[in-house]
Design a protein around this motif. Structure first.
Motif, PDB file in Angstrom:
ATOM      1  N   ALA A   1       0.830  -1.208   0.000  1.00 34.66           N
ATOM      2  CA  ALA A   1       0.000   0.000   0.000  1.00 34.66           C
ATOM      3  C   ALA A   1       0.863   1.256   0.000  1.00 34.66           C
ATOM      4  CB  ALA A   1      -0.929  -0.018   1.206  1.00 34.66           C
ATOM      5  N   ILE A   2       1.919   1.246   0.822  1.00 33.41           N
ATOM      6  CA  ILE A   2       2.816   2.411   0.856  1.00 33.41           C
ATOM      7  C   ILE A   2       3.524   2.554  -0.493  1.00 33.41           C
ATOM      8  CG2 ILE A   2       4.865   3.396   1.943  1.00 33.41           C
ATOM      9  CD1 ILE A   2       4.072   1.945   4.520  1.00 33.41           C
ATOM     10  N   GLY A   3       3.933   1.412  -1.073  1.00 32.47           N
ATOM     11  CA  GLY A   3       4.636   1.445  -2.357  1.00 32.47           C
ATOM     12  C   GLY A   3       3.772   1.932  -3.499  1.00 32.47           C
ATOM     13  N   ILE A   4       2.466   1.623  -3.455  1.00 38.24           N
ATOM     14  CA  ILE A   4       1.554   2.129  -4.489  1.00 38.24           C
ATOM     15  C   ILE A   4       1.460   3.650  -4.399  1.00 38.24           C
ATOM     16  CG2 ILE A   4      -0.872   2.168  -5.198  1.00 38.24           C
ATOM     17  CD1 ILE A   4      -1.015  -0.779  -4.399  1.00 38.24           C
ATOM     18  N   TRP A   5       1.528   4.145  -3.170  1.00 35.79           N
ATOM     19  CA  TRP A   5       1.478   5.600  -2.956  1.00 35.79           C
ATOM     20  C   TRP A   5       2.816   6.248  -3.317  1.00 35.79           C
ATOM     21  CZ3 TRP A   5       2.840   8.159   2.177  1.00 35.79           C
ATOM     22  CH2 TRP A   5       2.620   9.536   2.115  1.00 35.79           C
TER      23      TRP A   5
ATOM     24  N   ALA B   1       9.328  -9.374  -3.529  1.00 32.45           N
ATOM     25  CA  ALA B   1      10.099  -8.492  -4.406  1.00 32.45           C
ATOM     26  C   ALA B   1       9.684  -8.652  -5.864  1.00 32.45           C
ATOM     27  CB  ALA B   1      11.589  -8.789  -4.249  1.00 32.45           C
ATOM     28  N   PHE B   2       9.417  -9.898  -6.278  1.00 31.34           N
ATOM     29  CA  PHE B   2       9.031 -10.149  -7.660  1.00 31.34           C
ATOM     30  C   PHE B   2       7.649  -9.555  -7.956  1.00 31.34           C
ATOM     31  CE2 PHE B   2       7.604 -13.267 -11.047  1.00 31.34           C
ATOM     32  CZ  PHE B   2       8.422 -12.737 -12.023  1.00 31.34           C
ATOM     33  N   PHE B   3       6.738  -9.652  -6.990  1.00 25.18           N
ATOM     34  CA  PHE B   3       5.422  -9.032  -7.166  1.00 25.18           C
ATOM     35  C   PHE B   3       5.572  -7.528  -7.314  1.00 25.18           C
ATOM     36  CE2 PHE B   3       1.731  -6.814  -5.510  1.00 25.18           C
ATOM     37  CZ  PHE B   3       0.682  -7.416  -6.200  1.00 25.18           C
ATOM     38  N   TRP B   4       6.365  -6.914  -6.448  1.00 24.25           N
ATOM     39  CA  TRP B   4       6.537  -5.459  -6.498  1.00 24.25           C
ATOM     40  C   TRP B   4       7.217  -5.025  -7.794  1.00 24.25           C
ATOM     41  CZ3 TRP B   4       8.631  -5.785  -0.862  1.00 24.25           C
ATOM     42  CH2 TRP B   4       7.549  -5.836   0.023  1.00 24.25           C
ATOM     43  N   ARG B   5       8.248  -5.745  -8.221  1.00 20.90           N
ATOM     44  CA  ARG B   5       8.903  -5.393  -9.491  1.00 20.90           C
ATOM     45  C   ARG B   5       7.923  -5.513 -10.650  1.00 20.90           C
ATOM     46  NH1 ARG B   5      13.367  -4.682 -12.377  1.00 20.90           N
ATOM     47  NH2 ARG B   5      14.770  -4.637 -10.578  1.00 20.90           N
ATOM     48  N   SER B   6       7.152  -6.578 -10.668  1.00 18.33           N
ATOM     49  CA  SER B   6       6.192  -6.781 -11.755  1.00 18.33           C
ATOM     50  C   SER B   6       5.151  -5.673 -11.771  1.00 18.33           C
ATOM     51  CB  SER B   6       5.511  -8.147 -11.601  1.00 18.33           C
ATOM     52  OG  SER B   6       6.454  -9.183 -11.619  1.00 18.33           O
ATOM     53  N   TYR B   7       4.688  -5.281 -10.590  1.00 17.53           N
ATOM     54  CA  TYR B   7       3.710  -4.194 -10.509  1.00 17.53           C
ATOM     55  C   TYR B   7       4.308  -2.881 -11.018  1.00 17.53           C
ATOM     56  CZ  TYR B   7       1.146  -0.301  -8.487  1.00 17.53           C
ATOM     57  OH  TYR B   7       0.489   0.888  -8.324  1.00 17.53           O
ATOM     58  N   LEU B   8       5.526  -2.571 -10.584  1.00 17.83           N
ATOM     59  CA  LEU B   8       6.155  -1.314 -10.993  1.00 17.83           C
ATOM     60  C   LEU B   8       6.426  -1.288 -12.493  1.00 17.83           C
ATOM     61  CD1 LEU B   8       8.616  -0.951  -7.994  1.00 17.83           C
ATOM     62  CD2 LEU B   8       6.723   0.593  -8.528  1.00 17.83           C
ATOM     63  N   GLU B   9       6.875  -2.424 -13.046  1.00 14.98           N
ATOM     64  CA  GLU B   9       7.111  -2.475 -14.487  1.00 14.98           C
ATOM     65  C   GLU B   9       5.803  -2.411 -15.267  1.00 14.98           C
ATOM     66  OE1 GLU B   9       9.524  -5.841 -15.391  1.00 14.98           O
ATOM     67  OE2 GLU B   9      11.305  -5.058 -14.372  1.00 14.98           O
ATOM     68  N   PHE B  10       4.735  -2.960 -14.705  1.00 15.09           N
ATOM     69  CA  PHE B  10       3.407  -2.834 -15.323  1.00 15.09           C
ATOM     70  C   PHE B  10       2.943  -1.383 -15.295  1.00 15.09           C
ATOM     71  CE2 PHE B  10      -1.206  -2.548 -14.680  1.00 15.09           C
ATOM     72  CZ  PHE B  10      -1.665  -3.201 -15.810  1.00 15.09           C
ATOM     73  N   ARG B  11       3.170  -0.737 -14.184  1.00 10.61           N
ATOM     74  CA  ARG B  11       2.708   0.648 -14.008  1.00 10.61           C
ATOM     75  C   ARG B  11       3.521   1.638 -14.834  1.00 10.61           C
ATOM     76  NH1 ARG B  11       1.823   3.564  -8.073  1.00 10.61           N
ATOM     77  NH2 ARG B  11       1.610   5.712  -8.814  1.00 10.61           N
TER      78      ARG B  11
END
Length: 296
Positions: free
Chosen positions: A63-67, A260-270
């Motif tokens: 949640a913090i990372g999405i923000w 970490a892989f979920f967060w990287r995938s989300y950031l690369e998607f975004r």
């Protein structure tokens, strides 16, 4: 169904209290001179409470990372750096394994010695069969501690029948779903089975996954350390409890890298295709060797 959903949200809410209580009362589980503290570690290490503390931490950090995407990139770089550091260090076990095997061959075939002595003053002396069986430990170090490192480096074998044919955004969605429904559950199941498997080879009375906290605290009255030191042969390697510790380390590292892989995938998607492999610390063979990289 409603009861199950309510149970999940109750445990997520309780995770904040459980974490705060554990941090504010470290003597209850860190003071291993107290046998009950050891049993609390045994119980909570494989408990629902620990899972929801880890899962809730993941939700909060997400949640913090999405923000703040910079914060999430920092988490990704930190966890990938941890995987790379541990993996690069553990990979040296492969070289040690080869050197030790060569020494064993020389000792047995050329010098015809039954044992091998290493050190000065008080030497380390074991039968050659001990060193031969110890080679399994080097294999275990590479398999367990280099797994996430290999994943970061893109060295795992994968079937790309569908994945290779889709676009950037679809790939990132597949990666996010895969980390949640494959990597995390696999790591949790491995941890759950491995946790009590490890402790049953470290202490007696043997703890069981079905034991409640009260029962384990009662067992603590008779608790004593009983580290497994039995080899498969009379003079063979006797540190097999280390394999159980490595199994737990493997599960923990896979769970961390799934985050970490979920967060990287989300950031690369975004952020789009231009962010693919952003901040990724990959090993290289050097200039002119690009064609051979990734083929191992």
């Amino acid at each position: 169904m409603l009861d199950a959903i309510l149970w999940v949200f109750q445990n997520i809410a309780m995770a904040f209290y459980n974490l705060a209580y554990a941090v504010s009362h470290p003597q209850l589980w860190l003071d291993w001179s107290d046998k009950q503290a050891i049993m609390r570690v045994v119980y909570y290490g494989g408990s629902v409470e620990l899972f929801f503390v880890a899962f809730t931490t993941f939700l909060v950090l997400t949640a913090i990372g999405i923000w703040k995407t910079g914060f999430m990139w920092g988490l990704v770089r930190g966890l990938e750096g941890f995987a790379n550091t541990v993996g690069r260090f553990a990979a040296w076990a492969g070289l040690i394994m080869v050197i030790q095997q060569i020494i064993i061959v020389f000792i047995q075939r050329i010098f015809a010695r039954p044992d091998l002595v290493i050190g000065f003053g008080i030497p380390l002396q074991f039968d050659v069969s001990w060193y031969s069986e110890e080679l399994k430990l080097y294999n275990a170090l590479i398999v367990t501690l280099c797994a996430t490192y290999t994943f970061v480096q893109g060295g795992h074998v994968r079937v790309d029948l569908i994945y290779s044919a889709v676009g950037h955004s679809t790939k990132r969605v597949i990666d996010m779903v895969g980390s949640l429904i494959f990597m995390m559950p696999m790591a949790v199941l491995t941890w759950m089975y491995g946790w009590y498997f490890m402790w049953r080879h470290l202490i007696v009375p043997n703890p069981s996954a079905s034991d409640g906290l009260d029962r384990l605290l009662m067992k603590s009255r008779a608790l004593r350390w009983n580290v497994e030191t039995i080899g498969f042969s009379p003079n063979g390697f006797n540190g097999y409890f280390l394999f159980k510790v490595l199994l737990i380390s493997f599960a923990g590292m896979v769970f961390l890298h799934a985050m970490a892989f979920f967060w990287r995938s989300y950031l690369e998607f975004r952020e789009g295709p231009e962010s693919a492999n952003k901040y990724l610390d990959k090993d290289t063979l050097g200039a002119g060797e690009e064609a051979y990289e990734g083929t191992h």
